[in-house]
Write a protein that holds these residues in place. Structure first.
Motif, PDB file in Angstrom:
ATOM      1  N   HIS A   1      -1.445  80.554  76.465  1.00 17.89           N
ATOM      2  CA  HIS A   1      -1.166  79.238  77.039  1.00 17.89           C
ATOM      3  C   HIS A   1      -0.395  78.371  76.039  1.00 17.89           C
ATOM      4  O   HIS A   1       0.548  77.663  76.416  1.00 17.89           O
ATOM      5  N   GLU A   2      -0.778  78.433  74.776  1.00 22.68           N
ATOM      6  CA  GLU A   2      -0.129  77.626  73.749  1.00 22.68           C
ATOM      7  C   GLU A   2       1.360  77.979  73.604  1.00 22.68           C
ATOM      8  O   GLU A   2       2.207  77.092  73.498  1.00 22.68           O
ATOM      9  N   ILE A   3       1.661  79.265  73.596  1.00 24.59           N
ATOM     10  CA  ILE A   3       3.057  79.697  73.470  1.00 24.59           C
ATOM     11  C   ILE A   3       3.845  79.279  74.705  1.00 24.59           C
ATOM     12  O   ILE A   3       4.973  78.791  74.599  1.00 24.59           O
ATOM     13  N   ARG A   4       3.261  79.470  75.900  1.00 23.85           N
ATOM     14  CA  ARG A   4       3.941  79.039  77.132  1.00 23.85           C
ATOM     15  C   ARG A   4       4.256  77.547  77.076  1.00 23.85           C
ATOM     16  O   ARG A   4       5.362  77.124  77.421  1.00 23.85           O
ATOM     17  N   THR A   5       3.301  76.754  76.630  1.00 20.97           N
ATOM     18  CA  THR A   5       3.495  75.308  76.550  1.00 20.97           C
ATOM     19  C   THR A   5       4.610  74.960  75.569  1.00 20.97           C
ATOM     20  O   THR A   5       5.475  74.124  75.864  1.00 20.97           O
ATOM     21  N   GLU A   6       4.617  75.611  74.405  1.00 19.99           N
ATOM     22  CA  GLU A   6       5.674  75.371  73.414  1.00 19.99           C
ATOM     23  C   GLU A   6       7.046  75.734  73.982  1.00 19.99           C
ATOM     24  O   GLU A   6       8.010  74.978  73.829  1.00 19.99           O
ATOM     25  N   ARG A   7       7.138  76.885  74.623  1.00 19.01           N
ATOM     26  CA  ARG A   7       8.408  77.329  75.200  1.00 19.01           C
ATOM     27  C   ARG A   7       8.876  76.364  76.282  1.00 19.01           C
ATOM     28  O   ARG A   7      10.058  75.997  76.331  1.00 19.01           O
ATOM     29  N   ARG A   8       7.972  75.958  77.168  1.00 21.50           N
ATOM     30  CA  ARG A   8       8.346  75.059  78.267  1.00 21.50           C
ATOM     31  C   ARG A   8       8.776  73.693  77.756  1.00 21.50           C
ATOM     32  O   ARG A   8       9.667  73.077  78.338  1.00 21.50           O
TER      33      ARG A   8
ATOM     34  N   CYS B   1      16.024  70.934  77.125  1.00 23.26           N
ATOM     35  CA  CYS B   1      17.321  71.606  76.997  1.00 23.26           C
ATOM     36  C   CYS B   1      18.302  71.142  78.084  1.00 23.26           C
ATOM     37  O   CYS B   1      17.939  71.042  79.255  1.00 23.26           O
ATOM     38  N   PRO B   2      19.565  70.886  77.710  1.00 19.90           N
ATOM     39  CA  PRO B   2      20.564  70.489  78.714  1.00 19.90           C
ATOM     40  C   PRO B   2      20.917  71.617  79.693  1.00 19.90           C
ATOM     41  O   PRO B   2      21.514  71.350  80.740  1.00 19.90           O
ATOM     42  N   SER B   3      20.537  72.857  79.400  1.00 16.79           N
ATOM     43  CA  SER B   3      20.793  73.980  80.308  1.00 16.79           C
ATOM     44  C   SER B   3      19.747  74.091  81.417  1.00 16.79           C
ATOM     45  O   SER B   3      19.844  74.956  82.271  1.00 16.79           O
ATOM     46  N   ARG B   4      18.737  73.231  81.391  1.00 20.12           N
ATOM     47  CA  ARG B   4      17.701  73.220  82.431  1.00 20.12           C
ATOM     48  C   ARG B   4      18.207  72.424  83.623  1.00 20.12           C
ATOM     49  O   ARG B   4      18.621  71.277  83.503  1.00 20.12           O
ATOM     50  N   LYS B   5      18.157  73.036  84.788  1.00 21.27           N
ATOM     51  CA  LYS B   5      18.507  72.370  86.038  1.00 21.27           C
ATOM     52  C   LYS B   5      17.342  72.565  87.006  1.00 21.27           C
ATOM     53  O   LYS B   5      17.127  73.656  87.519  1.00 21.27           O
ATOM     54  N   VAL B   6      16.585  71.507  87.201  1.00 27.52           N
ATOM     55  CA  VAL B   6      15.361  71.475  88.004  1.00 27.52           C
ATOM     56  C   VAL B   6      14.368  72.465  87.417  1.00 27.52           C
ATOM     57  O   VAL B   6      13.753  72.168  86.417  1.00 27.52           O
ATOM     58  N   PHE B   7      14.230  73.658  87.991  1.00 25.95           N
ATOM     59  CA  PHE B   7      13.277  74.645  87.472  1.00 25.95           C
ATOM     60  C   PHE B   7      13.966  75.920  86.994  1.00 25.95           C
ATOM     61  O   PHE B   7      13.312  76.911  86.708  1.00 25.95           O
ATOM     62  N   LEU B   8      15.291  75.874  86.856  1.00 29.78           N
ATOM     63  CA  LEU B   8      16.058  77.050  86.446  1.00 29.78           C
ATOM     64  C   LEU B   8      16.773  76.833  85.121  1.00 29.78           C
ATOM     65  O   LEU B   8      17.150  75.718  84.774  1.00 29.78           O
ATOM     66  N   CYS B   9      16.987  77.937  84.415  1.00 29.62           N
ATOM     67  CA  CYS B   9      17.850  77.958  83.238  1.00 29.62           C
ATOM     68  C   CYS B   9      19.228  78.396  83.715  1.00 29.62           C
ATOM     69  O   CYS B   9      19.369  79.491  84.274  1.00 29.62           O
ATOM     70  N   ILE B  10      20.240  77.552  83.513  1.00 32.77           N
ATOM     71  CA  ILE B  10      21.574  77.939  83.985  1.00 32.77           C
ATOM     72  C   ILE B  10      22.248  78.952  83.060  1.00 32.77           C
ATOM     73  O   ILE B  10      23.242  79.560  83.432  1.00 32.77           O
TER      74      ILE B  10
ATOM     75  N   LEU C   1      19.650  81.176  74.408  1.00 31.36           N
ATOM     76  CA  LEU C   1      20.272  80.377  73.349  1.00 31.36           C
ATOM     77  C   LEU C   1      19.507  80.496  72.032  1.00 31.36           C
ATOM     78  O   LEU C   1      19.764  79.742  71.095  1.00 31.36           O
ATOM     79  N   ASP C   2      18.553  81.420  71.984  1.00 32.58           N
ATOM     80  CA  ASP C   2      17.715  81.665  70.799  1.00 32.58           C
ATOM     81  C   ASP C   2      16.905  80.443  70.356  1.00 32.58           C
ATOM     82  O   ASP C   2      16.609  80.278  69.178  1.00 32.58           O
ATOM     83  N   LYS C   3      16.521  79.616  71.309  1.00 31.56           N
ATOM     84  CA  LYS C   3      15.671  78.460  70.989  1.00 31.56           C
ATOM     85  C   LYS C   3      14.212  78.867  70.871  1.00 31.56           C
ATOM     86  O   LYS C   3      13.429  78.148  70.279  1.00 31.56           O
ATOM     87  N   TRP C   4      13.834  80.003  71.458  1.00 32.91           N
ATOM     88  CA  TRP C   4      12.527  80.630  71.256  1.00 32.91           C
ATOM     89  C   TRP C   4      12.690  82.124  71.440  1.00 32.91           C
ATOM     90  O   TRP C   4      13.576  82.585  72.145  1.00 32.91           O
TER      91      TRP C   4
END
Length: 69
Positions: free
Chosen positions: A17-24, A30-39, A58-61
């Protein structure tokens, strides 16, 4: 016959849960997030961030070995 649910459980290990929360958190900012999708990759963020072996395009995680038991 192969049970699809069993296949998915074996193939996709879920992270903690902790890793999921950090990733989310990273994805939500992130500017590549559009609603619930990664563009960048076209994935649904909620699902992708839960799978341990996935990584941000984008290697952010990165993938993790911390699994939800």
């Amino acid at each position: 016959d192969t049970d699809v649910a069993s296949y998915n459980i074996e193939r996709f290990k879920l992270t903690t849960h902790e890793i999921r929360t950090e990733r989310r958190t990273v994805c939500n900012e992130c500017p590549s997030r559009k609603v619930f999708l990664c563009i960048e990759c076209g994935c649904i963020i909620r699902g992708k961030t839960a799978v341990a072996q996935e990584k941000c395009p984008l290697d952010k995680w990165l993938p993790t070995e911390k699994l939800n038991n």
